[in-house]
Write a protein that holds these residues in place. Structure first.
Motif, short mmCIF file in Angstrom:
data_model
loop_
_atom_site.label_atom_id
_atom_site.label_comp_id
_atom_site.label_asym_id
_atom_site.label_seq_id
_atom_site.Cartn_x
_atom_site.Cartn_y
_atom_site.Cartn_z
N ASP A 74 14.52 -7.67 8.82
CA ASP A 74 13.17 -7.22 9.18
C ASP A 74 13.18 -5.72 9.50
N THR A 75 14.17 -5.29 10.29
CA THR A 75 14.26 -3.89 10.67
C THR A 75 14.56 -3.00 9.47
N ALA A 76 15.37 -3.48 8.52
CA ALA A 76 15.62 -2.71 7.31
C ALA A 76 14.33 -2.50 6.52
N ARG A 77 13.49 -3.51 6.48
CA ARG A 77 12.20 -3.36 5.79
C ARG A 77 11.31 -2.36 6.54
N ASP A 78 11.35 -2.40 7.86
CA ASP A 78 10.62 -1.39 8.64
C ASP A 78 11.13 0.01 8.32
N LEU A 79 12.44 0.15 8.24
CA LEU A 79 13.04 1.45 7.95
C LEU A 79 12.59 1.96 6.58
N ASP A 80 12.49 1.06 5.62
CA ASP A 80 12.02 1.48 4.31
C ASP A 80 10.56 1.94 4.37
N ARG A 81 9.78 1.28 5.19
CA ARG A 81 8.39 1.71 5.36
C ARG A 81 8.32 3.08 6.05
N LEU A 82 9.18 3.30 7.05
CA LEU A 82 9.21 4.61 7.71
C LEU A 82 9.68 5.70 6.75
N ARG A 83 10.64 5.36 5.90
CA ARG A 83 11.08 6.32 4.87
C ARG A 83 9.90 6.80 4.04
N ARG A 84 9.10 5.87 3.60
CA ARG A 84 7.92 6.24 2.80
C ARG A 84 6.91 7.02 3.63
N ALA A 85 6.78 6.65 4.89
CA ALA A 85 5.77 7.30 5.74
C ALA A 85 6.08 8.78 5.96
N VAL A 86 7.37 9.15 5.93
CA VAL A 86 7.70 10.57 6.08
C VAL A 86 7.86 11.26 4.73
N GLY A 87 7.57 10.55 3.65
CA GLY A 87 7.50 11.17 2.33
C GLY A 87 8.83 11.32 1.62
N GLU A 88 9.83 10.48 1.94
CA GLU A 88 11.13 10.60 1.30
C GLU A 88 11.26 9.59 0.16
N ARG A 89 11.80 10.05 -0.97
CA ARG A 89 12.01 9.16 -2.11
C ARG A 89 13.19 8.24 -1.86
N GLN A 90 14.24 8.75 -1.21
CA GLN A 90 15.40 7.95 -0.86
C GLN A 90 15.75 8.20 0.60
N LEU A 91 16.48 7.26 1.16
CA LEU A 91 16.81 7.31 2.58
C LEU A 91 18.05 8.15 2.84
N GLY A 128 0.80 -1.22 0.00
CA GLY A 128 0.00 0.00 0.00
C GLY A 128 0.83 1.26 0.00
N PRO A 129 0.18 2.41 -0.13
CA PRO A 129 0.88 3.69 -0.18
C PRO A 129 1.39 4.10 1.20
N ALA A 130 2.26 5.12 1.20
CA ALA A 130 2.76 5.64 2.46
C ALA A 130 1.62 6.13 3.32
N SER A 131 1.63 5.76 4.59
CA SER A 131 0.49 6.03 5.47
C SER A 131 0.59 7.38 6.15
N GLY A 132 1.81 7.95 6.26
CA GLY A 132 1.98 9.13 7.09
C GLY A 132 2.00 8.72 8.55
N ILE A 190 15.13 20.65 4.52
CA ILE A 190 15.34 19.84 3.32
C ILE A 190 14.50 18.58 3.35
N GLY A 191 14.43 17.92 4.50
CA GLY A 191 13.70 16.66 4.59
C GLY A 191 14.00 15.98 5.90
N SER A 192 14.01 14.63 5.87
CA SER A 192 14.21 13.83 7.09
C SER A 192 15.53 13.08 7.02
N LEU A 193 16.21 13.00 8.16
CA LEU A 193 17.44 12.25 8.33
C LEU A 193 17.19 11.23 9.43
N PHE A 194 17.29 9.94 9.09
CA PHE A 194 17.06 8.89 10.07
C PHE A 194 18.34 8.58 10.83
N PHE A 195 18.16 8.19 12.10
CA PHE A 195 19.28 7.89 12.99
C PHE A 195 19.01 6.59 13.72
N ASN A 196 20.01 5.69 13.72
CA ASN A 196 19.94 4.49 14.54
C ASN A 196 21.09 4.51 15.54
#
Length: 545
Positions: free
Chosen positions: A202-219, A44-48, A98-104
């Motif tokens: 599994d966590t990498a797939r979650d991260l990709d879903r979060l990337r989409r949820a915040v509206g970023e084309r790339q991580l 499905g699409p990014a949920s926000g 500019i956008g979002s920067l993820f941190f682990n």
């Protein structure tokens, strides 16, 4: 071996199973072909995300959200879902955002809802101005749907009260092995399904879903310690969506994965990473630099490098013969190992602790923060590491590994040798784990940063990461401590800003210096208020780097 009721003792506070895979094969039905890009991290699409002010005192000024993700991505969204706890600090100059920067924050087992508030001020100011900095508690961890093998905090603390950082002597070895075998059985009874779905993939797939949820084309991503392995996994599962990834304090991916071999490895995960050698080399620098400093700057100094090393060795022998109150040999070794992670204030605190023990005084221990203690979660890093990174499955093998590690790394080798022993009896294997290849071409080059004297992820891990990825540039921090983020360098910060803003890489062979060397004379720029080592940067829980 029968279950035991032995109590376990916490080994400080926060800042690591056998495989049957062929090299390059991703288990599970989502991405069995390593030459085909993994599907987007959920249907499905990014949920926000429904952001709201966080409620924790330490999270004041941050926003929190919850995202639901599939427990098993091979179900294609038709099965059970779990929750991820997400946190962000909004760009401080909204008009220039500019956008979002993820941190682990590393681990495995590092909770972003704790790590981001603790580390936020260490990010370069320009990045804080231009980006929402976003983190999360990975699946199985913290406030996300978590691996919790005890009914509550009190039971977990009670049963964890007396397990030493590592065993000394035959009786303690037997009790240590039995205690962690019992922990594995408890986890299998309480959360059997979740145990098989908390892998890095599994966590990498979650991260990709979060990337989409915040509206970023790339991580965009800054990962430290174990977070570098997560970044490398994301880059190879989703290479076209790997934007600008900064990997800081690096885990060698091939060593973590034991080269994807089907065979049971001879060495445990942390010994393959040579974390024991990194700790030993850093301890040597600590003692040498301390010895060259006056006691006003390093309380443990004996007036020379050789004399300070000899003083340390004599103290270790003394504690091995006779503990000083609650300060056993194992506890002291564990505290020293953890104290090396942050130069400021960790090295000075460690020197003061050693000097207090030398003088037969009780070292000062930081007071626990007010309020009820959080769930300790010592089983959570084990749930990630033991289920995906191969380790010897015979508990008796770790006595041999102890001898091997201490021969090459000295006293600190004990901790690293036993830190993976719980994996020998861990009951679960990850259903979906990625163990290579690591050289899939990414959309943008990766920036790899590593201190030369890192006590957990030694410099050669950074060299290996840069070599194994398809397109990466190594920036060397000539300095000490675990990760550049936790041991600040304005030079590294400037390179990070240029990288995230424009994609510019440092020149080949570039090096940086730390802002403040160890045991330096106080100046106007010497750090005075930083996150204490023993509450953020020095995990003493088996399974965590």
């Amino acid at each position: 071996m029968p279950a035991v009721t032995m109590k376990w003792r916490r080994r400080g506070v926060l800042c690591a199973a056998g495989s049957v895979l062929l090299s390059g094969v991703v288990t599970g039905s989502v991405a069995a072909d390593p030459l085909r890009e993994a599907p987007v991290g959920g249907p499905g699409p990014a949920s926000g995300l429904g952001w709201r002010p966080c409620t924790g005192e330490a999270q004041r000024g941050f926003e929190c959200a919850t995202e639901r993700v599939p427990l098993d991505y091979s179900d294609r969204g038709k099965g059970r879902t779990i929750e991820l706890a997400v946190i962000r600090a909004r760009a401080t100059v909204p008009g220039r955002r500019i956008g979002s920067l993820f941190f682990n924050p590393g681990g495995p087992g590092g909770a972003g809802t704790v790590g981001l508030p603790a580390q936020y001020d260490k990010f370069p100011e320009t990045l804080r101005q231009r980006f929402d900095i976003v983190s999360w508690d990975p699946r199985g961890i913290g406030e996300s749907t978590a691996v919790r093998c005890f009914a509550d905090t009190a039971e977990a603390e009670r049963r964890h009260a007396d397990v030493p950082p590592f065993p000394v002597g035959r009786r303690q070895r037997e009790e240590f092995i039995a205690a962690y075998a019992d922990l594995g059985r408890r986890c299998e009874r309480r959360v059997p399904e979740l145990l098989r779905h908390v892998s890095t993939a599994d966590t990498a797939r979650d991260l990709d879903r979060l990337r989409r949820a915040v509206g970023e084309r790339q991580l965009r991503y800054w990962g430290v310690s174990y977070g570098t392995f997560l970044g490398a996994t994301y880059a190879n599962l989703f290479p076209s969506r790997a934007g600008r990834l900064l990997l800081d304090g690096n885990v060698d991916p091939e060593a973590w994965a034991a080269d994807g071999s089907r065979k049971e490895p001879k060495l445990s995960t942390f010994l393959r990473l040579e974390s024991d050698l990194g700790s030993s080399a850093t301890l040597g620098q600590f003692l040498d630099l301390c010895g060259r400093a006056p006691t006003s700057r390093c309380g443990f100094s004996a007036g020379g490098a050789a004399r300070t090393r000899a003083k340390f060795e004599e103290l270790m022998r003394r504690l091995a013969r006779q503990p000083q109150g609650t300060w056993t040999y194992a506890k002291t070794v564990s505290e020293v190992r953890g104290g090396l992670y942050t130069v400021h204030p960790g090295w000075n605190e460690t020197a003061d602790t050693l000097q207090a023990l030398w003088e037969r005084r009780t070292p000062e221990v930081p007071e626990a923060p007010p309020g009820p203690p959080p769930y300790p979660g010592f089983e959570q890093p084990l749930a990630v590491l033991c289920a995906e990174s191969p380790n010897p499955r015979d508990p008796r093998r770790y006595t041999e590994l102890d001898r091997f590690s201490t021969r090459r790394a000295g006293d600190l080798g004990h901790w690293w040798a036993w830190a993976n022993e719980p994996c020998s009896t861990w009951p679960a294997e990850a259903a979906d784990k990625y163990l290579g290849p690591w050289n899939r071409p990414t959309a943008h080059p990766v920036l790899v940063v590593n201190p030369t004297y890192d006590p957990a992820t030694p410099y050669q891990g950074g060299v290996a990461m840069a070599r194994e990825l398809a397109d990466a540039r190594l920036l060397t921090l000539k300095g000490y401590g675990h990760t550049a983020l936790d041991n600040p360098s304005g030079c590294v910060g400037d390179h990070a800003v240029r990288y995230f803003l424009s994609g510019a890489l440092p020149p080949v062979g570039a090096t940086c210096e730390q802002d403040t060397p160890p045991f330096a004379a106080p100046t106007a720029t010497t750090p005075t208020t930083v996150t204490p080592t023993r509450t953020s940067a020095a995990p003493a829980i088996p399974g965590r780097l």
